[in-house]
Write a protein that holds these residues in place. Structure first.
Motif, short mmCIF file in Angstrom:
data_model
loop_
_atom_site.label_atom_id
_atom_site.label_comp_id
_atom_site.label_asym_id
_atom_site.label_seq_id
_atom_site.Cartn_x
_atom_site.Cartn_y
_atom_site.Cartn_z
N MET A 1 0.86 -1.24 -0.11
CA MET A 1 0.03 0.13 0.05
C MET A 1 0.84 1.43 0.03
SD MET A 1 -3.11 -0.96 2.64
CE MET A 1 -3.76 0.87 2.60
N PRO A 2 0.23 2.38 -0.61
CA PRO A 2 1.31 3.60 -0.82
C PRO A 2 1.39 4.04 0.56
CG PRO A 2 -0.62 4.00 -2.00
CD PRO A 2 -0.79 2.33 -1.66
N LEU A 3 2.67 4.91 0.80
CA LEU A 3 2.60 5.44 2.07
C LEU A 3 1.84 6.95 2.01
CD1 LEU A 3 6.25 5.07 2.82
CD2 LEU A 3 4.48 3.58 3.75
N THR A 4 1.23 7.19 3.03
CA THR A 4 0.50 8.43 3.22
C THR A 4 1.02 9.47 4.14
OG1 THR A 4 -1.50 7.27 2.64
CG2 THR A 4 -1.90 9.50 3.57
N PHE A 5 1.24 10.55 3.82
CA PHE A 5 1.93 11.44 4.65
C PHE A 5 0.94 12.76 5.25
CE2 PHE A 5 5.43 9.76 2.42
CZ PHE A 5 6.28 9.46 3.43
N VAL A 6 0.87 13.05 6.15
CA VAL A 6 -0.41 14.01 6.74
C VAL A 6 0.60 15.32 7.25
CG1 VAL A 6 -2.11 14.50 8.51
CG2 VAL A 6 -1.69 12.10 7.51
N SER A 7 0.08 16.33 6.69
CA SER A 7 0.79 17.60 7.35
C SER A 7 -0.52 18.45 7.98
CB SER A 7 1.27 18.40 6.32
OG SER A 7 1.81 19.60 6.66
N MET A 8 -0.18 18.71 9.20
CA MET A 8 -1.53 19.39 10.11
C MET A 8 -0.94 20.73 10.59
SD MET A 8 -3.11 17.84 13.49
CE MET A 8 -3.35 16.37 12.72
N GLY A 9 -1.83 21.68 10.45
CA GLY A 9 -1.71 23.04 11.15
C GLY A 9 -2.77 23.12 12.18
N THR A 10 -2.39 24.08 13.43
CA THR A 10 -3.24 24.23 14.36
C THR A 10 -3.60 25.61 14.46
OG1 THR A 10 -2.33 22.38 15.48
CG2 THR A 10 -3.57 23.93 16.76
N ILE A 11 -4.74 26.13 14.52
CA ILE A 11 -5.22 27.43 14.73
C ILE A 11 -5.89 27.81 15.92
CG2 ILE A 11 -6.70 29.09 13.61
CD1 ILE A 11 -6.16 27.83 11.06
N LEU A 12 -5.71 28.81 16.56
CA LEU A 12 -5.85 29.13 18.11
C LEU A 12 -7.09 30.07 17.62
CD1 LEU A 12 -5.97 28.81 21.19
CD2 LEU A 12 -4.25 30.62 21.00
N ILE A 13 -8.29 30.04 18.42
CA ILE A 13 -9.09 30.98 18.40
C ILE A 13 -9.07 31.94 19.54
CG2 ILE A 13 -11.97 31.42 18.45
CD1 ILE A 13 -12.10 28.61 17.42
N GLU A 14 -8.59 33.03 19.18
CA GLU A 14 -8.33 34.21 20.39
C GLU A 14 -9.55 34.97 20.40
OE1 GLU A 14 -3.52 34.96 20.07
OE2 GLU A 14 -4.99 36.43 19.19
N ASP B 1 -8.95 17.11 6.42
CA ASP B 1 -9.60 16.80 7.94
C ASP B 1 -9.85 18.24 8.71
OD1 ASP B 1 -10.94 15.71 9.66
OD2 ASP B 1 -9.20 14.27 10.34
N VAL B 2 -10.50 18.45 8.98
CA VAL B 2 -10.89 19.72 10.20
C VAL B 2 -11.17 19.10 11.44
CG1 VAL B 2 -11.85 21.77 10.41
CG2 VAL B 2 -11.00 21.25 8.12
N ASP B 3 -10.38 19.19 12.44
CA ASP B 3 -10.84 18.65 13.48
C ASP B 3 -10.92 19.79 14.59
OD1 ASP B 3 -10.98 16.06 13.02
OD2 ASP B 3 -8.83 15.77 13.38
N PHE C 1 -8.62 24.60 16.61
CA PHE C 1 -8.91 23.60 15.44
C PHE C 1 -7.86 23.18 14.84
CE2 PHE C 1 -10.02 27.56 13.46
CZ PHE C 1 -9.69 27.28 12.09
N THR C 2 -7.66 22.04 14.14
CA THR C 2 -6.63 21.85 13.22
C THR C 2 -7.19 21.44 11.97
OG1 THR C 2 -7.06 19.30 13.88
CG2 THR C 2 -5.41 20.62 15.21
N ILE C 3 -6.25 21.73 10.99
CA ILE C 3 -6.36 21.39 9.50
C ILE C 3 -5.26 20.45 8.96
CG2 ILE C 3 -6.70 22.64 7.31
CD1 ILE C 3 -7.73 25.20 8.45
N SER C 4 -5.79 19.50 8.49
CA SER C 4 -4.53 18.33 8.03
C SER C 4 -4.93 17.95 6.52
CB SER C 4 -4.55 17.36 8.88
OG SER C 4 -5.83 16.63 8.75
N PHE C 5 -3.95 17.64 5.53
CA PHE C 5 -4.19 17.21 4.29
C PHE C 5 -3.08 15.96 4.32
CE2 PHE C 5 -2.99 16.90 -0.08
CZ PHE C 5 -4.48 16.80 -0.75
N ALA D 1 -1.73 21.93 2.82
CA ALA D 1 -1.87 22.28 4.11
C ALA D 1 -1.85 23.67 4.67
CB ALA D 1 -1.13 21.35 5.21
N ASN D 2 -0.71 24.35 4.01
CA ASN D 2 -0.59 25.80 4.26
C ASN D 2 -1.54 26.56 3.39
OD1 ASN D 2 1.76 26.24 6.11
ND2 ASN D 2 3.16 25.42 4.51
N GLU D 3 -1.60 25.94 2.13
CA GLU D 3 -3.10 26.66 1.50
C GLU D 3 -4.13 26.81 1.98
OE1 GLU D 3 -4.23 28.86 -1.97
OE2 GLU D 3 -2.23 28.18 -1.65
#
Length: 588
Positions: free
Chosen positions: A44-57, A122-124, A143-147, A159-161
């Motif tokens: 199975m192909p390897l899957t890489f996940v990049s995640m950014g965390t955004i704080l609600i101020e 994925d938005v958690d 919340f986090t945004i990952s791709f 993910a940056n986009e």
């Protein structure tokens, strides 16, 4: 109790015997399925996940000072922004920008690509227990945004986009909402202001139409009625005084004219020493008095007429109109005086009416109920007479002015009464207009206050002083692939192999009709065996056991390898385990 202790081992031994008898049915499906799942998992192909965390101020300025126009819960706004960002057009532009799904493009439609992109994003939400004045509960604080992607760099870039899109969309949405709120309130305030101007125009038109009947003018109108009534009474009093004065002056005029005449009784001769004109004037006065009292054929009237004709051959029996007018005016004065004392049927009143009628017949110039104005031509050389005539003319002029003033005041009083009578109806309509204007003014003041608050909130959002999204952990370049997908597939394969092997062994045991063991024999014959002779092993049996033990060790090794793979892919990579063990050993 002893029977139960013998039964349990025998039951377990039966299962073990079944497993030994059908070991190939049990192991072969397990090995095949586990091997296939392992190979597939490794492939199975390897899957890489990049995640950014955004704080609600939270809002930087206290809400008690500036109330924001953006309301609602944070999780609702995040999902709303997600829907705005994850549109079909936006997703396709990101796919084209970063050249995603190159292999799938040939066989997939744009809708399929959009669906796959949405599955890879994925938005958690990150929640925490908070306490506030309104009570406690769960609140979204970040919340986090990952791709996910097969290429780490692509995963980080996308993910940056997405993070940038979320941040920009949040700022745009909040600013746009604050701006639209300000525009709406401003338009509403302008509309209310136009309504107020229209109401003020209606009030001005109403005042212009009913200016004198307005309720605030009622006190002044009542005062004007009082003043007008008083002035009217005063004018009537002055008019009555002038009428009395005119009557008095009119009565004095004949006396003033006859001051130079010597009265004579009927039948007397003219006084010697008088001139012909004076005697003629005296006789004419006596003739006029007798004519007003008696018929023309009366002896006294005929006698005085002959005397006048002796002095004036041109006399025809008719007196001068001037003398008749003076006598008529005197008669009217006497008649007015008698009417104040007696009624219309009194003999003296009736007598004077007849005399006035006869004199009017001699004048032949005025109706019976009118009074002729005295002629001031004769006797103008007498100062007393001239003075009386002047006073009479002045009094008549003043009386005319007072009559006109009286008529004007009476008309004014009627108009004021009409205006006061209309005031209640006017007051109702006027108060309705004022009430509508007051309500509109109150609404306009509230809207203006809200407009100012909305402008402050708009400035707050434009300067990003309100609630904002802050990137506290930007998407990083993933250095390890995602392990969840391979691990899940491998676990499913292992458990599937076990189930398949157990099922095959159970099916083989059900299809096998051989009799094995004393219990099976007793179940078939119904008679317990008398003696059981154990199986005696020979050299071949011993060699077979050695081969079985060797095979068992091989299977143990296979199971060990499978367990290591499971730990590596499911629990934790082996290098991490080794590093942790090294750290643990160094501590001791």
């Amino acid at each position: 109790m002893e029977e139960n202790e013998k039964t349990l081992p025998e039951t377990i031994s039966d299962f073990l015997n079944i497993a030994r008898r059908h070991k190939y049915y049990l192991t072969i499906p397990f090995i095949i399925i586990s091997a296939i799942s392992s190979v597939v998992a490794m492939k199975m192909p390897l899957t890489f996940v990049s995640m950014g965390t955004i704080l609600i101020e939270q809002q930087q300025v206290p809400q008690s000072m500036i109330q924001t126009t953006v309301t609602g819960f944070a999780d609702e706004r995040i999902r709303f922004i997600q829907q705005r960002v994850m549109t079909r057009e936006s997703i396709l532009s990101i796919i084209d920008k970063y050249h995603l799904y190159q292999k799938e493009r040939e066989k997939s439609t744009p809708s399929d690509l959009v669906k796959k992109f949405q599955d890879d994003v994925d938005v958690d939400l990150i929640s925490a227990d908070v306490k506030s004045t309104q009570g406690g509960g769960k609140a979204t604080i970040a919340f986090t945004i990952s791709f996910k992607s097969q290429q780490p760099a692509i995963a980080q870039s996308v993910a940056n986009e997405l993070v940038n899109l979320f941040l920009a969309e949040n700022t745009r949405v909040r600013t746009q909402r604050a701006t639209k709120t300000t525009e709406f309130l401003s338009e509403e305030a302008d509309r209310i202001n136009r309504e107020i101007q229209g109401m003020e125009s209606k009030i001005a038109e109403f005042k212009e139409k009913n200016g004198k009947s307005l309720p605030e003018l009622l006190p002044s109108n009542l005062a004007a009625v009082e003043r007008t009534s008083n002035e009217l009474r005063q004018t009537e009093g002055l008019a009555n005084l002038l009428k009395d004065r005119i009557a008095y002056l009119t009565a004095e005029l004949p006396r003033a004219r006859q001051t130079n005449l010597i009265p004579q009784q009927a039948g007397e001769k003219p006084t010697p020493g008088l001139s012909k004109e004076e005697q003629l004037r005296t006789l004419k006065a006596e003739y006029m008095q007798l004519s007003s009292q008696y018929n023309p054929t009366h002896p006294d009237v005929l006698r005085v007429g002959r005397q006048i004709k002796a002095l004036d051959p041109s006399f025809t029996g008719s007196l001068d109109q001037q003398d008749v007018a003076l006598e008529l005016e005197k008669t009217w004065q006497e008649l007015d005086a008698l009417k104040e004392k007696y009624g219309e049927d009194h003999p003296d009143v009736v007598k004077l009416k007849l005399k006035a009628k006869k004199l009017e017949g001699q004048t032949a110039s005025k109706p019976a109920d009118s009074r002729p104005a005295p002629d001031v031509g004769a006797g103008s050389d007498d100062p007393i007479y001239i003075n009386l005539v002047g006073q009479l003319k002045s009094s008549q002029s003043e009386l005319d002015n007072l009559v006109k003033r009286q008529a004007y005041l009476q008309k004014t009083l009627e108009q004021l009464n009409d205006i006061i009578a209309q005031t209640p109806q006017v007051e109702r309509g006027y108060h309705e207009l004022l009430r509508d204007r007051e309500l509109s003014l109150e609404k306009f003041a509230k809207l203006k206050s809200k407009v100012q608050e909305a402008k402050l909130a708009q400035t707050l959002e434009e300067e990003q002083k309100g609630e904002s999204f802050t990137l506290i952990e930007p998407p990083a370049l993933p250095d390890k692939p995602e392990k969840g997908k391979r691990s899940k597939f491998l676990l499913v394969g292992v458990f599937g192999g076990l189930i398949a092997g157990g099922g095959m062994a159970a099916l083989a045991e059900l299809l096998d009709s051989s009799v094995r063991g004393k219990r099976a024999l007793q179940a078939v014959t119904g008679i317990p065996p008398m003696i059981v002779i154990p199986y005696i092993k020979n050299d071949e049996d011993l060699a077979l056991e050695r081969r079985k033990r060797m095979l068992l060790w091989i299977w143990c090794l296979v199971f060990l390898v499978i367990a290591i793979l499971l730990v590596h892919f499911v629990v934790m990579p082996l290098d991490e385990i080794w590093d942790r063990l090294a750290v643990y050993v160094q501590k001791f």
